[in-house]
Design an enzyme around this catalytic site. Structure first.
Site, mmCIF file in Angstrom:
data_model
loop_
_atom_site.group_PDB
_atom_site.id
_atom_site.type_symbol
_atom_site.label_atom_id
_atom_site.label_comp_id
_atom_site.label_asym_id
_atom_site.label_seq_id
_atom_site.Cartn_x
_atom_site.Cartn_y
_atom_site.Cartn_z
ATOM 1 N N CYS A 1 9.275 44.270 12.833
ATOM 2 C CA CYS A 1 10.099 43.092 13.115
ATOM 3 C C CYS A 1 11.384 43.578 13.786
ATOM 4 O O CYS A 1 11.624 44.789 13.884
ATOM 5 C CB CYS A 1 10.448 42.411 11.794
ATOM 6 S SG CYS A 1 11.374 43.521 10.702
ATOM 7 N N HIS B 1 17.506 47.084 4.064
ATOM 8 C CA HIS B 1 17.396 46.131 2.949
ATOM 9 C C HIS B 1 18.737 45.597 2.459
ATOM 10 O O HIS B 1 18.780 44.626 1.731
ATOM 11 C CB HIS B 1 16.646 46.811 1.792
ATOM 12 C CG HIS B 1 15.470 47.594 2.290
ATOM 13 N ND1 HIS B 1 15.537 48.931 2.592
ATOM 14 C CD2 HIS B 1 14.229 47.199 2.633
ATOM 15 C CE1 HIS B 1 14.376 49.342 3.065
ATOM 16 N NE2 HIS B 1 13.556 48.314 3.103
ATOM 17 N N CYS C 1 19.539 44.411 7.866
ATOM 18 C CA CYS C 1 19.042 43.430 8.828
ATOM 19 C C CYS C 1 20.021 42.253 8.917
ATOM 20 O O CYS C 1 20.461 41.739 7.876
ATOM 21 C CB CYS C 1 17.669 42.926 8.400
ATOM 22 S SG CYS C 1 17.078 41.620 9.496
ATOM 23 N N HIS D 1 14.275 45.466 -6.618
ATOM 24 C CA HIS D 1 14.055 45.726 -5.193
ATOM 25 C C HIS D 1 15.420 45.904 -4.521
ATOM 26 O O HIS D 1 16.362 45.166 -4.827
ATOM 27 C CB HIS D 1 13.286 44.555 -4.556
ATOM 28 C CG HIS D 1 12.910 44.836 -3.132
ATOM 29 N ND1 HIS D 1 13.820 44.696 -2.099
ATOM 30 C CD2 HIS D 1 11.763 45.287 -2.554
ATOM 31 C CE1 HIS D 1 13.222 45.043 -0.964
ATOM 32 N NE2 HIS D 1 11.969 45.402 -1.219
ATOM 33 N N GLU E 1 16.701 45.040 -1.758
ATOM 34 C CA GLU E 1 17.310 43.854 -1.138
ATOM 35 C C GLU E 1 17.923 42.941 -2.209
ATOM 36 O O GLU E 1 19.024 42.405 -2.044
ATOM 37 C CB GLU E 1 16.292 43.061 -0.306
ATOM 38 C CG GLU E 1 16.968 41.892 0.391
ATOM 39 C CD GLU E 1 16.016 40.992 1.178
ATOM 40 O OE1 GLU E 1 14.903 41.436 1.541
ATOM 41 O OE2 GLU E 1 16.393 39.835 1.427
ATOM 42 N N THR F 1 14.258 37.933 1.515
ATOM 43 C CA THR F 1 13.708 37.524 2.824
ATOM 44 C C THR F 1 12.211 37.780 2.962
ATOM 45 O O THR F 1 11.598 37.328 3.925
ATOM 46 C CB THR F 1 14.415 38.283 3.960
ATOM 47 O OG1 THR F 1 14.233 39.686 3.734
ATOM 48 C CG2 THR F 1 15.886 37.948 4.045
ATOM 49 N N CYS G 1 12.473 35.322 6.047
ATOM 50 C CA CYS G 1 12.763 35.498 7.480
ATOM 51 C C CYS G 1 11.573 35.104 8.348
ATOM 52 O O CYS G 1 10.449 34.952 7.862
ATOM 53 C CB CYS G 1 13.185 36.939 7.748
ATOM 54 S SG CYS G 1 11.814 38.092 7.665
ATOM 55 N N SER H 1 6.661 48.461 -0.141
ATOM 56 C CA SER H 1 7.084 47.479 0.861
ATOM 57 C C SER H 1 6.744 46.065 0.382
ATOM 58 O O SER H 1 5.573 45.670 0.339
ATOM 59 C CB SER H 1 6.383 47.767 2.191
ATOM 60 O OG SER H 1 6.549 46.677 3.071
ATOM 61 N N ASN I 1 7.214 43.051 1.692
ATOM 62 C CA ASN I 1 6.557 42.123 2.636
ATOM 63 C C ASN I 1 5.104 42.514 2.860
ATOM 64 O O ASN I 1 4.249 41.645 3.046
ATOM 65 C CB ASN I 1 7.359 42.026 3.935
ATOM 66 C CG ASN I 1 7.139 43.184 4.871
ATOM 67 O OD1 ASN I 1 6.208 43.178 5.661
ATOM 68 N ND2 ASN I 1 7.978 44.211 4.772
HETATM 69 O O1 0CJ Z 1 14.248 43.903 3.198
HETATM 70 C C1 0CJ Z 1 14.093 43.814 4.382
HETATM 71 C C2 0CJ Z 1 15.225 43.444 5.175
HETATM 72 C C3 0CJ Z 1 12.784 44.092 5.050
HETATM 73 C C4 0CJ Z 1 12.760 45.423 5.719
HETATM 74 C C5 0CJ Z 1 11.444 45.773 6.324
HETATM 75 O O2 0CJ Z 1 10.399 45.931 5.455
HETATM 76 P P1 0CJ Z 1 10.318 47.007 4.287
HETATM 77 O O3 0CJ Z 1 8.887 47.239 4.000
HETATM 78 O O4 0CJ Z 1 11.138 48.209 4.608
HETATM 79 O O5 0CJ Z 1 11.046 46.284 3.107
HETATM 80 P P2 0CJ Z 1 10.581 45.214 2.010
HETATM 81 O O6 0CJ Z 1 10.204 46.011 0.792
HETATM 82 O O7 0CJ Z 1 11.823 44.433 1.733
HETATM 83 O O8 0CJ Z 1 9.502 44.388 2.537
HETATM 84 FE FE1 F3S Z 2 12.504 42.358 9.194
HETATM 85 FE FE2 F3S Z 2 14.894 41.478 8.750
HETATM 86 FE FE3 F3S Z 2 12.834 40.088 8.057
HETATM 87 S S1 F3S Z 2 14.210 43.573 8.534
HETATM 88 S S2 F3S Z 2 11.284 41.590 7.522
HETATM 89 S S3 F3S Z 2 13.448 40.571 10.132
HETATM 90 S S4 F3S Z 2 14.758 40.213 6.990
#
Ligand code: 0CJ
Ligand code: F3S
Length: 316
Positions: free
Chosen positions: A17, A79, A101, A129, A131, A170, A200, A228, A230
Protein backbone atom coordinates in the site's frame (compact mmCIF):
# COMPACT_ATOMS: atom_id res chain seq x y z
CA UNK A 1 5.36 -35.92 -17.17
CA UNK A 2 2.37 -33.69 -17.96
CA UNK A 3 1.48 -31.20 -15.31
CA UNK A 4 -2.12 -31.03 -14.03
CA UNK A 5 -4.08 -27.90 -15.01
CA UNK A 6 -4.64 -25.20 -12.39
CA UNK A 7 -6.45 -21.87 -12.50
CA UNK A 8 -4.63 -19.31 -10.44
CA UNK A 9 -6.76 -16.35 -9.44
CA UNK A 10 -4.74 -13.26 -8.60
CA UNK A 11 -6.40 -10.62 -6.45
CA UNK A 12 -6.05 -6.95 -7.30
CA UNK A 13 -5.36 -4.87 -5.36
CA UNK A 14 -2.88 -6.94 -3.34
CA UNK A 15 0.47 -6.32 -1.66
CA UNK A 16 2.13 -2.99 -0.96
CA UNK A 17 0.00 0.00 0.00
CA UNK A 18 1.07 3.64 -0.17
CA UNK A 19 2.02 3.77 3.52
CA UNK A 20 4.30 0.73 3.26
CA UNK A 21 5.90 2.02 0.09
CA UNK A 22 6.61 5.34 1.81
CA UNK A 23 7.95 3.73 5.00
CA UNK A 24 10.43 1.56 3.10
CA UNK A 25 11.51 4.54 0.97
CA UNK A 26 12.10 6.53 4.18
CA UNK A 27 14.58 3.92 5.44
CA UNK A 28 16.33 3.69 2.06
CA UNK A 29 16.57 7.47 1.71
CA UNK A 30 17.77 7.87 5.30
CA UNK A 31 20.56 5.37 4.60
CA UNK A 32 21.52 7.37 1.50
CA UNK A 33 21.42 10.67 3.35
CA UNK A 34 23.12 9.76 6.62
CA UNK A 35 24.93 6.50 5.77
CA UNK A 36 24.79 3.31 7.87
CA UNK A 37 23.84 2.54 10.49
CA UNK A 38 20.35 4.02 10.58
CA UNK A 39 18.26 2.66 13.46
CA UNK A 40 14.64 1.60 12.97
CA UNK A 41 12.34 1.27 15.96
CA UNK A 42 10.29 -1.91 15.36
CA UNK A 43 10.07 -3.73 11.99
CA UNK A 44 9.47 -0.89 9.51
CA UNK A 45 6.63 -3.02 8.16
CA UNK A 46 5.73 -6.54 9.27
CA UNK A 47 7.69 -8.49 6.69
CA UNK A 48 10.91 -10.40 7.34
CA UNK A 49 12.05 -10.23 3.70
CA UNK A 50 11.71 -6.43 3.67
CA UNK A 51 13.43 -6.12 7.06
CA UNK A 52 16.30 -8.47 6.07
CA UNK A 53 16.81 -6.51 2.83
CA UNK A 54 17.06 -3.21 4.68
CA UNK A 55 19.33 -4.75 7.33
CA UNK A 56 21.68 -5.80 4.52
CA UNK A 57 21.82 -2.14 3.46
CA UNK A 58 22.76 -0.99 6.98
CA UNK A 59 19.51 -0.56 8.90
CA UNK A 60 19.57 -1.75 12.52
CA UNK A 61 16.19 -2.89 13.87
CA UNK A 62 15.48 -2.46 17.58
CA UNK A 63 12.28 -2.63 19.64
CA UNK A 64 12.83 0.40 21.86
CA UNK A 65 14.34 3.84 21.55
CA UNK A 66 16.60 3.08 24.52
CA UNK A 67 18.36 0.54 22.30
CA UNK A 68 19.47 3.35 19.94
CA UNK A 69 22.56 5.54 20.40
CA UNK A 70 22.03 9.32 20.62
CA UNK A 71 24.24 10.06 17.63
CA UNK A 72 22.58 7.98 14.89
CA UNK A 73 19.28 8.69 13.09
CA UNK A 74 16.25 6.64 14.10
CA UNK A 75 13.11 5.92 12.11
CA UNK A 76 9.73 5.07 13.63
CA UNK A 77 7.82 2.25 11.90
CA UNK A 78 4.72 2.60 9.69
CA UNK A 79 2.48 1.45 12.55
CA UNK A 80 2.99 4.61 14.62
CA UNK A 81 4.44 5.26 18.06
CA UNK A 82 3.15 6.60 21.40
CA UNK A 83 3.68 10.33 21.84
CA UNK A 84 6.38 9.67 24.45
CA UNK A 85 8.69 8.18 21.79
CA UNK A 86 9.34 11.28 19.60
CA UNK A 87 9.34 13.34 22.81
CA UNK A 88 12.16 11.21 24.21
CA UNK A 89 14.07 11.34 20.89
CA UNK A 90 13.79 15.14 20.89
CA UNK A 91 14.98 15.28 24.51
CA UNK A 92 18.03 13.21 23.56
CA UNK A 93 18.57 15.56 20.57
CA UNK A 94 18.44 12.62 18.16
CA UNK A 95 17.72 12.89 14.45
CA UNK A 96 14.44 11.04 13.97
CA UNK A 97 12.14 10.46 11.02
CA UNK A 98 8.58 9.34 11.56
CA UNK A 99 7.50 6.72 9.00
CA UNK A 100 4.04 6.39 10.58
CA UNK A 101 1.53 6.00 7.76
CA UNK A 102 -0.29 9.31 7.21
CA UNK A 103 -3.58 7.41 7.58
CA UNK A 104 -2.52 6.31 11.07
CA UNK A 105 -1.35 9.86 11.92
CA UNK A 106 -4.81 11.05 10.91
CA UNK A 107 -6.31 8.75 13.57
CA UNK A 108 -3.81 10.08 16.13
CA UNK A 109 -4.93 13.63 15.36
CA UNK A 110 -8.60 12.66 15.69
CA UNK A 111 -7.99 11.03 19.07
CA UNK A 112 -6.15 14.13 20.32
CA UNK A 113 -8.96 16.40 19.06
CA UNK A 114 -11.66 14.40 20.87
CA UNK A 115 -9.55 14.42 24.03
CA UNK A 116 -9.20 18.22 23.84
CA UNK A 117 -12.99 18.39 23.58
CA UNK A 118 -13.20 16.52 26.87
CA UNK A 119 -14.34 13.17 25.45
CA UNK A 120 -13.08 9.83 26.71
CA UNK A 121 -11.83 7.63 23.86
CA UNK A 122 -12.63 4.04 23.00
CA UNK A 123 -10.29 2.32 20.57
CA UNK A 124 -11.35 -0.71 18.55
CA UNK A 125 -8.15 -2.66 17.99
CA UNK A 126 -6.00 -5.64 18.86
CA UNK A 127 -4.32 -5.54 22.26
CA UNK A 128 -0.55 -5.23 22.10
CA UNK A 129 -0.39 -4.52 18.36
CA UNK A 130 2.06 -1.64 17.76
CA UNK A 131 -0.56 0.46 15.97
CA UNK A 132 -2.95 0.11 18.93
CA UNK A 133 -0.16 0.87 21.39
CA UNK A 134 0.83 3.92 19.30
CA UNK A 135 -2.69 5.31 18.95
CA UNK A 136 -3.58 4.73 22.61
CA UNK A 137 -0.25 6.32 23.51
CA UNK A 138 -1.32 9.63 21.96
CA UNK A 139 -3.30 10.34 25.11
CA UNK A 140 -2.52 10.07 28.80
CA UNK A 141 -2.73 6.65 30.45
CA UNK A 142 -6.34 5.55 31.05
CA UNK A 143 -7.86 8.03 28.59
CA UNK A 144 -8.24 5.40 25.84
CA UNK A 145 -10.20 2.24 26.58
CA UNK A 146 -9.59 -0.74 24.31
CA UNK A 147 -12.33 -2.97 22.92
CA UNK A 148 -11.56 -5.93 20.70
CA UNK A 149 -14.97 -7.59 20.35
CA UNK A 150 -18.72 -7.00 20.56
CA UNK A 151 -18.57 -8.71 23.99
CA UNK A 152 -16.01 -6.15 25.20
CA UNK A 153 -18.44 -3.35 24.31
CA UNK A 154 -20.99 -4.79 26.75
CA UNK A 155 -18.56 -4.68 29.69
CA UNK A 156 -16.36 -1.63 29.07
CA UNK A 157 -16.47 0.78 32.03
CA UNK A 158 -16.67 4.38 30.87
CA UNK A 159 -16.44 7.62 32.85
CA UNK A 160 -19.51 9.25 31.30
CA UNK A 161 -21.59 7.50 28.62
CA UNK A 162 -22.62 10.91 27.27
CA UNK A 163 -19.05 12.05 26.57
CA UNK A 164 -17.37 9.43 24.44
CA UNK A 165 -15.66 9.08 21.06
CA UNK A 166 -14.13 6.13 19.24
CA UNK A 167 -11.30 5.43 16.81
CA UNK A 168 -10.16 2.17 15.24
CA UNK A 169 -7.03 0.39 14.08
CA UNK A 170 -6.58 0.79 10.29
CA UNK A 171 -6.14 -2.90 9.49
CA UNK A 172 -9.21 -4.51 11.05
CA UNK A 173 -11.77 -6.79 9.43
CA UNK A 174 -14.32 -4.46 7.84
CA UNK A 175 -17.22 -6.81 8.62
CA UNK A 176 -16.27 -7.53 12.25
CA UNK A 177 -15.79 -3.81 12.84
CA UNK A 178 -19.28 -2.96 11.52
CA UNK A 179 -20.68 -5.14 14.32
CA UNK A 180 -18.47 -3.61 17.01
CA UNK A 181 -19.32 -0.05 15.92
CA UNK A 182 -23.02 -0.96 15.90
CA UNK A 183 -22.69 -2.31 19.46
CA UNK A 184 -21.00 0.94 20.54
CA UNK A 185 -23.78 3.05 19.02
CA UNK A 186 -26.40 0.83 20.63
CA UNK A 187 -24.90 1.06 24.13
CA UNK A 188 -23.70 4.68 23.88
CA UNK A 189 -26.06 6.57 21.54
CA UNK A 190 -24.11 9.83 22.02
CA UNK A 191 -20.72 8.38 21.04
CA UNK A 192 -18.98 10.30 18.26
CA UNK A 193 -16.51 8.92 15.75
CA UNK A 194 -15.57 8.64 12.10
CA UNK A 195 -18.31 8.24 9.48
CA UNK A 196 -17.83 4.44 9.57
CA UNK A 197 -14.47 3.49 11.12
CA UNK A 198 -10.78 4.27 10.50
CA UNK A 199 -9.97 1.21 8.39
CA UNK A 200 -7.76 2.40 5.53
CA UNK A 201 -8.42 2.21 1.80
CA UNK A 202 -5.77 -0.52 1.34
CA UNK A 203 -7.23 -2.81 4.00
CA UNK A 204 -10.75 -2.30 2.63
CA UNK A 205 -9.74 -2.91 -0.99
CA UNK A 206 -7.70 -6.05 -0.26
CA UNK A 207 -10.58 -7.54 1.74
CA UNK A 208 -13.05 -6.69 -1.07
CA UNK A 209 -10.86 -8.43 -3.66
CA UNK A 210 -10.62 -11.53 -1.44
CA UNK A 211 -14.41 -11.60 -1.05
CA UNK A 212 -14.81 -11.59 -4.83
CA UNK A 213 -12.12 -14.23 -5.35
CA UNK A 214 -12.71 -16.68 -2.49
CA UNK A 215 -15.94 -18.31 -3.73
CA UNK A 216 -14.19 -19.34 -6.99
CA UNK A 217 -11.21 -20.95 -5.27
CA UNK A 218 -10.57 -24.46 -3.92
CA UNK A 219 -7.78 -22.91 -1.84
CA UNK A 220 -6.49 -19.46 -1.06
CA UNK A 221 -3.00 -18.35 -0.10
CA UNK A 222 -2.25 -14.99 1.48
CA UNK A 223 1.39 -13.94 1.19
CA UNK A 224 2.22 -12.21 4.45
CA UNK A 225 3.80 -12.47 7.87
CA UNK A 226 2.27 -14.03 11.00
CA UNK A 227 2.62 -10.70 12.85
CA UNK A 228 0.90 -8.74 10.06
CA UNK A 229 -2.60 -7.81 11.21
CA UNK A 230 -3.94 -6.89 7.77
CA UNK A 231 -2.57 -10.13 6.24
CA UNK A 232 -4.18 -12.28 8.95
CA UNK A 233 -7.49 -10.52 8.35
CA UNK A 234 -7.29 -11.50 4.66
CA UNK A 235 -7.00 -15.17 5.64
CA UNK A 236 -10.12 -14.86 7.84
CA UNK A 237 -12.04 -12.98 5.14
CA UNK A 238 -11.13 -15.75 2.65
CA UNK A 239 -12.51 -18.49 4.94
CA UNK A 240 -15.66 -16.53 5.74
CA UNK A 241 -16.25 -15.76 2.05
CA UNK A 242 -16.39 -19.44 1.19
CA UNK A 243 -12.86 -20.73 0.70
CA UNK A 244 -12.42 -23.45 3.31
CA UNK A 245 -8.64 -23.77 2.86
CA UNK A 246 -7.33 -20.27 3.41
CA UNK A 247 -3.69 -20.03 4.56
CA UNK A 248 -0.98 -17.51 5.31
CA UNK A 249 2.41 -18.17 3.69
CA UNK A 250 5.51 -16.08 4.10
CA UNK A 251 7.30 -17.55 1.07
CA UNK A 252 6.99 -20.40 -1.47
CA UNK A 253 8.66 -23.05 0.75
CA UNK A 254 5.82 -22.59 3.27
CA UNK A 255 3.23 -23.95 0.82
CA UNK A 256 1.79 -27.24 2.04
CA UNK A 257 1.57 -29.08 -1.29
CA UNK A 258 -0.01 -32.17 0.27
CA UNK A 259 -2.92 -30.09 1.55
CA UNK A 260 -3.43 -28.80 -2.00
CA UNK A 261 -3.62 -32.24 -3.63
CA UNK A 262 -6.54 -32.57 -6.06
CA UNK A 263 -7.36 -28.86 -6.29
CA UNK A 264 -8.23 -27.16 -9.58
CA UNK A 265 -8.06 -23.51 -8.55
CA UNK A 266 -6.09 -21.38 -6.11
CA UNK A 267 -6.54 -17.74 -5.17
CA UNK A 268 -3.48 -15.68 -4.34
CA UNK A 269 -3.32 -12.35 -2.59
CA UNK A 270 -0.86 -10.55 -0.34
CA UNK A 271 -0.97 -8.33 2.72
CA UNK A 272 -0.04 -4.66 2.48
CA UNK A 273 3.49 -5.35 3.75
CA UNK A 274 4.32 -8.23 1.33
CA UNK A 275 6.54 -7.36 -1.64
CA UNK A 276 5.56 -8.41 -5.16
CA UNK A 277 8.80 -10.51 -5.46
CA UNK A 278 7.34 -12.92 -2.92
CA UNK A 279 4.06 -13.18 -4.81
CA UNK A 280 6.01 -13.95 -8.00
CA UNK A 281 7.98 -16.59 -6.08
CA UNK A 282 4.72 -18.26 -5.01
CA UNK A 283 3.27 -18.12 -8.54
CA UNK A 284 6.49 -19.63 -9.94
CA UNK A 285 6.27 -22.47 -7.42
CA UNK A 286 2.80 -23.27 -8.81
CA UNK A 287 4.10 -23.08 -12.39
CA UNK A 288 6.76 -25.68 -11.50
CA UNK A 289 4.06 -28.16 -10.49
CA UNK A 290 1.00 -27.23 -12.55
CA UNK A 291 0.00 -26.08 -16.00
CA UNK A 292 -1.12 -22.68 -14.74
CA UNK A 293 -3.69 -20.32 -16.22
CA UNK A 294 -3.67 -16.94 -14.45
CA UNK A 295 -6.90 -14.96 -14.07
CA UNK A 296 -7.05 -11.55 -12.40
CA UNK A 297 -9.84 -10.72 -9.96
CA UNK A 298 -9.73 -6.94 -9.89
CA UNK A 299 -12.20 -5.08 -7.70
CA UNK A 300 -10.49 -1.67 -7.45
CA UNK A 301 -7.67 0.38 -8.93
CA UNK A 302 -5.45 2.24 -6.48
CA UNK A 303 -3.48 5.39 -7.18
CA UNK A 304 -2.65 6.61 -3.68
CA UNK A 305 0.85 7.95 -3.06
CA UNK A 306 2.35 9.57 0.02
CA UNK A 307 5.32 11.92 0.00
CA UNK A 308 8.32 11.17 2.20
CA UNK A 309 9.02 13.74 4.97
CA UNK A 310 10.66 16.96 3.86
CA UNK A 311 13.92 16.28 5.69
CA UNK A 312 14.60 13.48 3.17
CA UNK A 313 13.60 15.52 0.13
CA UNK A 314 16.21 18.24 0.70
CA UNK A 315 19.90 17.58 0.04
CA UNK A 316 22.15 16.89 3.05
O1 0CJ B 1 -0.32 -0.52 10.76
C1 0CJ B 1 -0.20 -0.16 9.63
C2 0CJ B 1 -0.12 1.24 9.37
C3 0CJ B 1 -0.10 -1.12 8.48
C4 0CJ B 1 1.29 -1.28 7.99
C5 0CJ B 1 1.44 -2.30 6.91
O2 0CJ B 1 1.17 -3.59 7.25
P1 0CJ B 1 1.93 -4.45 8.36
O3 0CJ B 1 1.75 -5.87 8.01
O4 0CJ B 1 3.33 -3.97 8.53
O5 0CJ B 1 1.16 -4.06 9.67
P2 0CJ B 1 -0.19 -4.57 10.35
O6 0CJ B 1 0.22 -5.61 11.35
O7 0CJ B 1 -0.70 -3.36 11.07
O8 0CJ B 1 -1.12 -5.05 9.34
FE1 F3S C 1 -0.95 0.78 4.49
FE2 F3S C 1 -1.32 2.95 5.85
FE3 F3S C 1 -3.26 1.30 5.45
S1 F3S C 1 0.47 1.64 5.93
S2 F3S C 1 -2.31 -0.71 5.39
S3 F3S C 1 -2.23 2.50 3.90
S4 F3S C 1 -2.92 2.52 7.26
Amino acid sequence: MTKPPLTLYLAAPRGFCAGVDRAIKIVEMALEKWGAPVYVRHEIVHNKYVVDGLRDKGAVFVEELEDCPDDRPVIFSAHGVPKAVPAEAAKREMIYVDATCPLVSKVHIEAARHHENGLQMIMIGHEGHPETVGTMGQLPEGEVLLVETVEDVATVQVRDPERLAFVTQTTLSVDDTIDIVAALHARFPKIVGPHKEDICYATTNRQEAVKAMAPKCDAMLVVGAPNSSNSKRLVEVGSKAGCAYSQLVQRAPDIDWRALEGIASVGITAGASAPEELITEVIDAFRDRYNVTVEMVETAVENVEFKVPRVLRVPA
